[in-house]
Design a protein around this motif. Structure first.
Motif, PDB file in Angstrom:
ATOM      1  N   MET A   1      14.147  13.775 -41.217  1.00 59.28           N
ATOM      2  CA  MET A   1      14.869  13.269 -42.142  1.00 59.28           C
ATOM      3  C   MET A   1      16.078  12.391 -42.056  1.00 59.28           C
ATOM      4  SD  MET A   1      16.219  15.860 -45.157  1.00 59.28           S
ATOM      5  CE  MET A   1      17.920  15.809 -45.169  1.00 59.28           C
ATOM      6  N   LEU A   2      16.741  12.725 -40.851  1.00 55.91           N
ATOM      7  CA  LEU A   2      18.162  12.137 -40.457  1.00 55.91           C
ATOM      8  C   LEU A   2      17.817  10.779 -40.269  1.00 55.91           C
ATOM      9  CD1 LEU A   2      21.010  12.469 -39.673  1.00 55.91           C
ATOM     10  CD2 LEU A   2      20.380  12.796 -37.219  1.00 55.91           C
ATOM     11  N   GLN A   3      16.936  10.332 -39.727  1.00 55.20           N
ATOM     12  CA  GLN A   3      16.512   8.684 -39.803  1.00 55.20           C
ATOM     13  C   GLN A   3      16.453   8.030 -41.170  1.00 55.20           C
ATOM     14  OE1 GLN A   3      13.042   8.238 -37.296  1.00 55.20           O
ATOM     15  NE2 GLN A   3      13.994   9.340 -35.423  1.00 55.20           N
ATOM     16  N   ARG A   4      15.448   8.678 -41.719  1.00 50.54           N
ATOM     17  CA  ARG A   4      15.629   8.050 -43.154  1.00 50.54           C
ATOM     18  C   ARG A   4      16.706   8.077 -44.044  1.00 50.54           C
ATOM     19  NH1 ARG A   4      12.232   9.707 -48.414  1.00 50.54           N
ATOM     20  NH2 ARG A   4      12.158   8.060 -49.309  1.00 50.54           N
ATOM     21  N   MET A   5      17.484   9.236 -43.708  1.00 48.64           N
ATOM     22  CA  MET A   5      18.728   9.536 -44.939  1.00 48.64           C
ATOM     23  C   MET A   5      19.780   8.422 -44.183  1.00 48.64           C
ATOM     24  SD  MET A   5      18.268  11.421 -47.327  1.00 48.64           S
ATOM     25  CE  MET A   5      16.703  10.851 -47.517  1.00 48.64           C
ATOM     26  N   ALA A  50      22.332  15.434 -50.151  1.00 51.38           N
ATOM     27  CA  ALA A  50      21.757  15.362 -48.911  1.00 51.38           C
ATOM     28  C   ALA A  50      22.090  16.775 -47.953  1.00 51.38           C
ATOM     29  CB  ALA A  50      21.923  14.161 -48.314  1.00 51.38           C
ATOM     30  N   LEU A  51      23.193  16.875 -47.836  1.00 51.51           N
ATOM     31  CA  LEU A  51      23.609  17.967 -46.796  1.00 51.51           C
ATOM     32  C   LEU A  51      23.273  19.109 -47.324  1.00 51.51           C
ATOM     33  CD1 LEU A  51      27.464  17.176 -46.509  1.00 51.51           C
ATOM     34  CD2 LEU A  51      25.562  16.870 -44.793  1.00 51.51           C
ATOM     35  N   ARG A  52      23.029  19.296 -48.624  1.00 54.46           N
ATOM     36  CA  ARG A  52      22.567  20.715 -49.304  1.00 54.46           C
ATOM     37  C   ARG A  52      20.943  20.596 -48.921  1.00 54.46           C
ATOM     38  NH1 ARG A  52      22.884  23.223 -55.193  1.00 54.46           N
ATOM     39  NH2 ARG A  52      21.668  25.131 -54.637  1.00 54.46           N
ATOM     40  N   ALA A  53      20.217  19.687 -49.049  1.00 55.04           N
ATOM     41  CA  ALA A  53      18.908  19.566 -48.757  1.00 55.04           C
ATOM     42  C   ALA A  53      18.676  20.014 -47.214  1.00 55.04           C
ATOM     43  CB  ALA A  53      18.222  17.993 -49.214  1.00 55.04           C
ATOM     44  N   GLY A  54      19.486  19.329 -46.507  1.00 62.34           N
ATOM     45  CA  GLY A  54      19.424  19.402 -45.074  1.00 62.34           C
ATOM     46  C   GLY A  54      19.626  20.857 -44.471  1.00 62.34           C
ATOM     47  N   ARG A  55      20.485  21.606 -45.281  1.00 65.67           N
ATOM     48  CA  ARG A  55      20.679  22.963 -44.991  1.00 65.67           C
ATOM     49  C   ARG A  55      19.513  23.778 -45.544  1.00 65.67           C
ATOM     50  NH1 ARG A  55      25.777  23.597 -47.950  1.00 65.67           N
ATOM     51  NH2 ARG A  55      26.841  21.603 -47.100  1.00 65.67           N
ATOM     52  N   ALA A  60      11.807  17.449 -46.085  1.00 63.56           N
ATOM     53  CA  ALA A  60      12.738  16.639 -46.843  1.00 63.56           C
ATOM     54  C   ALA A  60      12.493  15.113 -46.411  1.00 63.56           C
ATOM     55  CB  ALA A  60      13.977  16.899 -46.680  1.00 63.56           C
ATOM     56  N   GLY A  61      11.758  14.697 -45.695  1.00 59.90           N
ATOM     57  CA  GLY A  61      11.427  13.431 -45.510  1.00 59.90           C
ATOM     58  C   GLY A  61      10.389  12.395 -46.364  1.00 59.90           C
ATOM     59  N   GLY A  62       9.617  13.258 -47.197  1.00 60.71           N
ATOM     60  CA  GLY A  62       8.710  12.476 -48.329  1.00 60.71           C
ATOM     61  C   GLY A  62       7.470  12.163 -47.726  1.00 60.71           C
ATOM     62  N   GLY A  63       7.166  12.679 -46.533  1.00 56.78           N
ATOM     63  CA  GLY A  63       5.741  12.276 -45.701  1.00 56.78           C
ATOM     64  C   GLY A  63       6.195  12.527 -44.354  1.00 56.78           C
ATOM     65  N   PRO A  64       5.008  11.992 -43.566  1.00 56.67           N
ATOM     66  CA  PRO A  64       5.075  12.023 -42.115  1.00 56.67           C
ATOM     67  C   PRO A  64       6.331  11.458 -41.614  1.00 56.67           C
ATOM     68  CG  PRO A  64       2.958  11.297 -42.913  1.00 56.67           C
ATOM     69  CD  PRO A  64       3.818  11.372 -44.130  1.00 56.67           C
ATOM     70  N   ALA A 177      14.286  13.851 -51.651  1.00 55.67           N
ATOM     71  CA  ALA A 177      14.197  14.699 -50.298  1.00 55.67           C
ATOM     72  C   ALA A 177      14.815  16.105 -50.856  1.00 55.67           C
ATOM     73  CB  ALA A 177      15.522  13.973 -49.469  1.00 55.67           C
ATOM     74  N   TYR A 178      15.718  16.312 -51.543  1.00 54.62           N
ATOM     75  CA  TYR A 178      16.140  17.533 -52.028  1.00 54.62           C
ATOM     76  C   TYR A 178      14.815  18.557 -52.830  1.00 54.62           C
ATOM     77  CZ  TYR A 178      18.701  21.216 -54.695  1.00 54.62           C
ATOM     78  OH  TYR A 178      19.308  22.428 -55.097  1.00 54.62           O
ATOM     79  N   ARG A 179      14.345  17.607 -53.642  1.00 59.61           N
ATOM     80  CA  ARG A 179      12.970  18.395 -54.531  1.00 59.61           C
ATOM     81  C   ARG A 179      12.233  18.769 -53.342  1.00 59.61           C
ATOM     82  NH1 ARG A 179      12.313  14.352 -59.362  1.00 59.61           N
ATOM     83  NH2 ARG A 179      14.004  15.096 -60.812  1.00 59.61           N
ATOM     84  N   ALA A 180      11.952  18.301 -52.269  1.00 58.72           N
ATOM     85  CA  ALA A 180      10.880  18.551 -51.274  1.00 58.72           C
ATOM     86  C   ALA A 180      11.375  19.824 -50.557  1.00 58.72           C
ATOM     87  CB  ALA A 180      10.751  17.420 -50.309  1.00 58.72           C
ATOM     88  N   THR A 181      12.511  19.975 -50.703  1.00 62.96           N
ATOM     89  CA  THR A 181      13.020  21.455 -50.153  1.00 62.96           C
ATOM     90  C   THR A 181      13.034  22.606 -50.896  1.00 62.96           C
ATOM     91  OG1 THR A 181      15.436  21.048 -50.522  1.00 62.96           O
ATOM     92  CG2 THR A 181      14.778  20.142 -48.452  1.00 62.96           C
ATOM     93  N   VAL A 182      12.959  22.208 -52.335  1.00 60.16           N
ATOM     94  CA  VAL A 182      12.829  23.403 -53.047  1.00 60.16           C
ATOM     95  C   VAL A 182      11.452  23.691 -53.627  1.00 60.16           C
ATOM     96  CG1 VAL A 182      15.240  23.125 -54.019  1.00 60.16           C
ATOM     97  CG2 VAL A 182      13.393  22.166 -55.219  1.00 60.16           C
ATOM     98  N   ARG A 183      10.596  22.990 -53.173  1.00 63.69           N
ATOM     99  CA  ARG A 183       9.035  23.066 -53.678  1.00 63.69           C
ATOM    100  C   ARG A 183       8.651  24.346 -52.799  1.00 63.69           C
ATOM    101  NH1 ARG A 183       7.937  17.147 -53.698  1.00 63.69           N
ATOM    102  NH2 ARG A 183       8.711  16.511 -55.781  1.00 63.69           N
TER     103      ARG A 183
END
Length: 184
Positions: A1-5, A50-55, A60-64, A177-183
């Protein structure tokens, strides 16, 4: 995720800079200040989300996840180098041809948009094509406007609206990315 973000935040930062640098005359000064404040608040909100999603972790990257080489390797470097050469060379050529100063922001928007379109192929992320197409169009429109009596509005069209497009594209990516962390 860090690279994409990191790419998302570079886009959001430049979007904020586009708005801050270009929200001026002929806009009403109050509107200019409001646009600048909104851009900064949007950037801060994207960073917080984004920080919240990271925590929260998760996919959170939306794919491979692509390897660092595919994100910032040789093809990326070539696209960025071409962007810098085109930006500098084009602006020098425009100045040399006597184009109005307002064409600088239009040329930058056009080249940044084309850079995003090239990165669509490099990173294999179609979503990058949306802000790329918007910036390319706004830059081309601004260059056309520079030859008319509407030249004073070029910074708004090619600068402020390009900034809004970059912030909007970044908001889409961070929200995804955030939504991917709450699913579940």
């Amino acid at each position: 995720m860090l690279q994409r973000m990191s790419g998302v935040f570079i886009g959001a930062l430049f979007g904020t800079v586009f708005v801050i640098a270009n929200a001026h005359d002929p806009l009403n000064p109050t509107i200019g200040v409001a646009l600048r404040v909104l851009a900064v608040l949007t950037f801060a909100g994207l960073l917080a989300l984004a920080l919240r999603a990271g925590r929260r972790g998760g996919a959170a990257g939306g794919g491979p996840q692509a390897s660092q080489e595919s994100w910032y390797g040789g093809k990326f470097g070539f696209v960025v180098a071409a962007e810098v050469v085109l930006m500098l060379g084009g602006n020098l050529a425009l100045r040399g041809a006597g184009a109005p100063a307002e064409t600088a922001v239009a040329w930058i928007a056009l080249i940044v948009g084309l850079h995003f379109l090239a990165l669509t192929a490099v990173w294999k992320r179609r979503s990058i094509a949306v802000p790329g197409t918007a910036l390319t169009a706004l830059g081309a429109i601004g260059l056309g406007m520079a030859a008319t009596s509407a030249v004073a509005w070029v910074p708004f069209v090619s600068g402020v609206l390009s900034g809004v497009a970059l912030l909007g594209g970044s908001a889409y990516a961070v929200t995804h990315a955030y939504r991917a962390t709450v699913r579940p």
